[in-house]
Design an enzyme around this catalytic site. Structure first.
Site, PDB file in Angstrom:
ATOM      1  N   ASN A  18       0.794  -1.228   0.000  1.00  7.64           N
ATOM      2  CA  ASN A  18       0.000   0.000   0.000  1.00  7.64           C
ATOM      3  C   ASN A  18       0.828   1.280   0.000  1.00  7.64           C
ATOM      4  OD1 ASN A  18      -2.435  -1.445   0.014  1.00  7.64           O
ATOM      5  ND2 ASN A  18      -2.275  -1.717   2.227  1.00  7.64           N
TER       6      ASN A  18
ATOM      7  N   GLU B   4      -9.403   9.269   0.324  1.00  8.36           N
ATOM      8  CA  GLU B   4      -9.075  10.255   1.353  1.00  8.36           C
ATOM      9  C   GLU B   4      -8.517  11.493   0.679  1.00  8.36           C
ATOM     10  OE1 GLU B   4      -5.870   9.267   3.958  1.00  8.36           O
ATOM     11  OE2 GLU B   4      -4.510   8.755   2.337  1.00  8.36           O
TER      12      GLU B   4
HETATM   13  P1  ADP Z   1      -3.323   5.636   3.668  1.00  7.66           P
HETATM   14  O1  ADP Z   1      -3.928   6.823   4.318  1.00  7.66           O
HETATM   15  O2  ADP Z   1      -2.678   4.732   4.640  1.00  7.66           O
HETATM   16  O3  ADP Z   1      -2.460   5.969   2.497  1.00  7.66           O
HETATM   17  P2  ADP Z   1      -5.497   4.926   1.842  1.00  7.66           P
HETATM   18  O4  ADP Z   1      -6.901   4.864   2.266  1.00  7.66           O
HETATM   19  O5  ADP Z   1      -5.077   6.105   1.025  1.00  7.66           O
HETATM   20  O6  ADP Z   1      -4.544   4.777   3.128  1.00  7.66           O
HETATM   21  O7  ADP Z   1      -5.151   3.593   1.049  1.00  7.66           O
HETATM   22  C1  ADP Z   1      -3.846   3.264   0.644  1.00  7.66           C
HETATM   23  C2  ADP Z   1      -3.887   2.197  -0.430  1.00  7.66           C
HETATM   24  O8  ADP Z   1      -4.593   1.040   0.033  1.00  7.66           O
HETATM   25  C3  ADP Z   1      -4.618   2.593  -1.690  1.00  7.66           C
HETATM   26  O9  ADP Z   1      -3.797   3.291  -2.579  1.00  7.66           O
HETATM   27  C4  ADP Z   1      -5.050   1.250  -2.232  1.00  7.66           C
HETATM   28  O10 ADP Z   1      -3.976   0.621  -2.873  1.00  7.66           O
HETATM   29  C5  ADP Z   1      -5.381   0.451  -0.994  1.00  7.66           C
HETATM   30  N1  ADP Z   1      -6.813   0.548  -0.651  1.00  7.66           N
HETATM   31  C6  ADP Z   1      -7.373   1.364   0.249  1.00  7.66           C
HETATM   32  N2  ADP Z   1      -8.705   1.180   0.323  1.00  7.66           N
HETATM   33  C7  ADP Z   1      -9.019   0.218  -0.557  1.00  7.66           C
HETATM   34  C8  ADP Z   1     -10.243  -0.431  -0.964  1.00  7.66           C
HETATM   35  N3  ADP Z   1     -11.398  -0.128  -0.417  1.00  7.66           N
HETATM   36  N4  ADP Z   1     -10.173  -1.379  -1.905  1.00  7.66           N
HETATM   37  C9  ADP Z   1      -8.996  -1.725  -2.463  1.00  7.66           C
HETATM   38  N5  ADP Z   1      -7.827  -1.173  -2.120  1.00  7.66           N
HETATM   39  C10 ADP Z   1      -7.818  -0.200  -1.190  1.00  7.66           C
END
Ligand code: ADP
Length: 631
Positions: free
Chosen positions: A266, A319
């Site tokens: 991620n 987000e």
């Molecule tokens: P952070 O704030 O830790 O960066 P995010 O919500 O932006 O967390 O998510 C980071 C990554 O996790 C995304 O870029 C994606 O790859 C994966 N991800 C997050 N939510 C989902 C979801 N609902 N379905 C699939 N992948 C997700």
């Protein structure tokens, strides 16, 4: 990048502008910023200082013990020591940063990303001290800093959200019910999570029963907040985000998208702008929603609205990051804008200079994050001194650019205290493939020794058919490298070329050795004859001859012969071989060892020896030892 014109006179002016909706807003006094304290380190501190300097604004760096000699400290006009190396005793201590700003008379603070960049208390403390925060208002930081809160806000602003439950879930039985309602697979996420941490996928009731409690306790221990929620896990997801820019008058525009699907655990590794998946109407639709969300929190400054996109091009809000994003350079390259300059202008009270229709996306840009880590050992972080650090030369032509954002130099220490990112290498081309090819070439030239790094991995991705075709998802890395990264495999054509380079290099080295001992006075090697090049287990017979200024290497395979003409200005001792073989450019990095050379080429690393045939024949009789791996 930053226009130097603004250095001339930075007078106080009054601004009374009309915003995009035509309503007249209360005038805000424009007050030029005279001195910026950069509350960060590494590449982003250097990046901010560069633009500030170009605008004629003085800069103050802050540094911890281990950053005493860091590049950002050297670059700034002034610097303040703020404590020991651990970030929670230096870069994360609000009072120390505010004190440093007051002490140096800085009238504004740029927080970069990470550290205090999205910290409500920090921005309040600065306000109280009468120092401007180069970022959005406190309320926007607060609302967007929380995943549950921000999703509620997004829903109100009619922004598509991932189907899920917008509340914190307290028990496993509630979690099970919610997960079943949403439908598997689902994602359990910490509301206060960030940096790719605090989330897990659940495919069944069993996963939820087993994982929910630990997700809560993990959230508590990592973020000091145990609120956890559940949303649909989007399959074959792409991460595509929209850069927005707002001012104090209610104007918000978007600067196109960035695709950041190449991630590991991620966390982003390779980003690009635009996205190969987004067409004009999808861009407009995503941009519209991002702007609506930004307007809903009176967003000023630069921010990023992140979306997750499914295979049918449905996009859902993930987000909003209320700060400058790591990967902002790719947007700068395709829009021609300097985002840091825009942030400073907005903080000074200027209205946006351009309208949405003025934003033009031209060409393609790629960013590779160069990390201090060992891809061959499951990307384990690597620390130590950069014994060699030679990035490729930057290029700034209208349709071809290489940009390297970094905070290190040769001799710098990569410490365990901070993010292991060494540099962000960006390339720009007229088309996606041109940008990718330039990136592959630039990565092949990037010479780092002293620590492990992921350059071989990155250059391998640049050459993968799937990456080049643009078929990306956030599972790209685990799908394409199921057994991890073991180094690139070279094609026969590549190996034959390397054999020709080896012969060229060998001829020069022997010629140089003879020159030194006074045996020879010829202008260039005259070496002629037969050689055997060995690379790992692979052997190649080569006939060598010099004609004019080129080395003619004849590759012999049984009765077949192939002539490779090598032309290069390479001279003994140089670690970078740049040349042409039969008119095509070839780049090889060379490391010199006692009885061999190490060639680094297209992500592969090979031990190379060049010997006369009779010596090579004799060596076949020797007991085998592994030549493929460097100790
Ligand atoms: P952070 O704030 O830790 O960066 P995010 O919500 O932006 O967390 O998510 C980071 C990554 O996790 C995304 O870029 C994606 O790859 C994966 N991800 C997050 N939510 C989902 C979801 N609902 N379905 C699939 N992948 C997700």
């Amino acid at each position: 990048m930053g226009s130097a014109k603004k250095t001339a006179k930075r007078k106080t002016r009054k601004a009374s502008r009309t915003n995009s909706t035509g309503t007249r807003r209360k005038s805000v006094r424009e007050k030029p910023i005279e001195k910026i304290l950069v509350a960060n380190r590494g590449e982003i501190a250097c990046r901010v200082i560069k633009t500030a300097r170009a605008l004629g604004i003085k800069t103050v760096a802050v540094y911890s013990d281990s950053d005493h000699d860091a590049v950002h400290v050297e670059m700034a006009d002034e610097s303040v020591h703020i404590g020991p190396s651990p970030a929670n005793q230096s870069y994360l201590v609000i009072e120390k940063i505010v004190e440093a700003a007051l002490e140096t008379g800085a009238d504004a603070v740029h927080p970069g990303y990470g550290f205090l960049s999205e910290n409500e208390a920090f921005s309040k403390a600065l306000k109280k001290a009468g120092i401007r925060f180069i970022g959005p208002n406190v309320e926007a930081i607060r609302v967007m800093g929380d995943k549950i809160e921000s999703k509620k806000f997004a829903a109100k602003a009619k922004v598509n959200s991932v189907p899920g439950y917008l509340g914190s879930i307290k028990s496993t039985s509630d979690a099970l019910k919610i997960a079943q309602d949403i439908g598997y697979p689902v994602m359990i996420k910490a509301s206060a999570g960030g940096g790719g941490k605090g989330m897990r996928i659940a495919y069944s009731d069993k996963d939820v029963s087993q994982g929910f409690e630990s997700a809560m306790s993990e959230a508590r221990s990592s973020f000091g907040d145990d609120r956890v929620f559940i949303e649909k896990y989007i399959e074959e997801p792409r991460h595509i985000e929209i850069q927005v820019l707002g001012d104090k008058y209610g104007n918000v525009i978007y600067l196109g998208e960035r695709e950041c699907s190449i991630q590991r655990r991620n966390q982003k590794v390779i980003e690009e702008a635009p996205s190969p998946f987004v067409d004009k109407s999808m861009r407009a639709a995503m941009g519209k929603q991002a702007v609506a969300l930004a307007k809903a929190v009176s967003y000023e400054s630069a921010g990023t609205v992140e979306f997750i996109v499914d295979k049918d091009k449905n996009f859902y809000f993930l987000e909003m990051n209320t700060r400058l994003q790591v990967e902002h350079p790719v947007t700068e390259l395709v829009t021609g804008l300097d985002i840091v300059e825009q942030m400073i202008r907005v903080a000074e009270g200027h209205p946006l200079k351009m309208k949405q229709s003025d934003v033009k996306i031209r060409g393609w840009a790629i960013e590779s994050r160069i990390y201090a880590e060992d891809p061959k050992r499951n990307f384990l972080p690597s620390i130590g001194r950069l014994v060699y650090y030679r990035p490729p030369a930057e290029i700034s032509e209208s349709s071809r650019k290489i940009r390297n954002d970094t905070g290190v130099e040769e001799g710098s220490e990569i410490s365990l205290y901070y993010d292991p990112m060494i540099a962000k290498l960006c390339t720009y081309g007229a088309t996606r493939l041109e940008a990718i090819d330039l990136m592959a070439e630039a990565l092949d030239q990037f010479d780092i020794e002293g620590i492990n790094h992921n350059i071989a991995f990155l250059t391998t991705v640049m050459r993968q058919k799937r990456f080049r075709s643009g078929r990306l998802t956030t599972n790209y890395i685990p799908e394409e490298f199921p057994d991890g990264f073991t180094g690139a495999e070279l094609s026969l054509v590549d190996r034959e070329r390397l054999a020709a380079v080896a012969a060229f290099v060998h001829a020069y080295q022997t010629w140089r050795a003879k020159q030194i001992s006074g045996q020879l006075a010829s202008r260039q090697p005259t070496a002629k004859g037969d050689w055997v090049v060995q690379m790992g287990e692979w052997m190649q017979s080569i006939g060598l001859e010099w004609k004019d200024d080129s080395c003619h290497a004849t590759i012999r395979n049984g009765g077949k012969e192939k002539l490779l003409r090598v032309i290069s200005n390479w001279r003994p001792g140089q670690r970078l071989f740049l040349g042409e073989i039969n008119g095509e450019a070839v780049t090889v990095q060379i490391r010199f060892r006692a009885n061999s050379l190490i060639f680094i080429h297209k992500g592969a690393e090979l031990v190379v020896t060049v010997r006369p045939p009779f010596v090579a024949d004799l060596s076949k009789l020797m007991p085998k030892k592994d030549l493929g791996e460097r100790s």
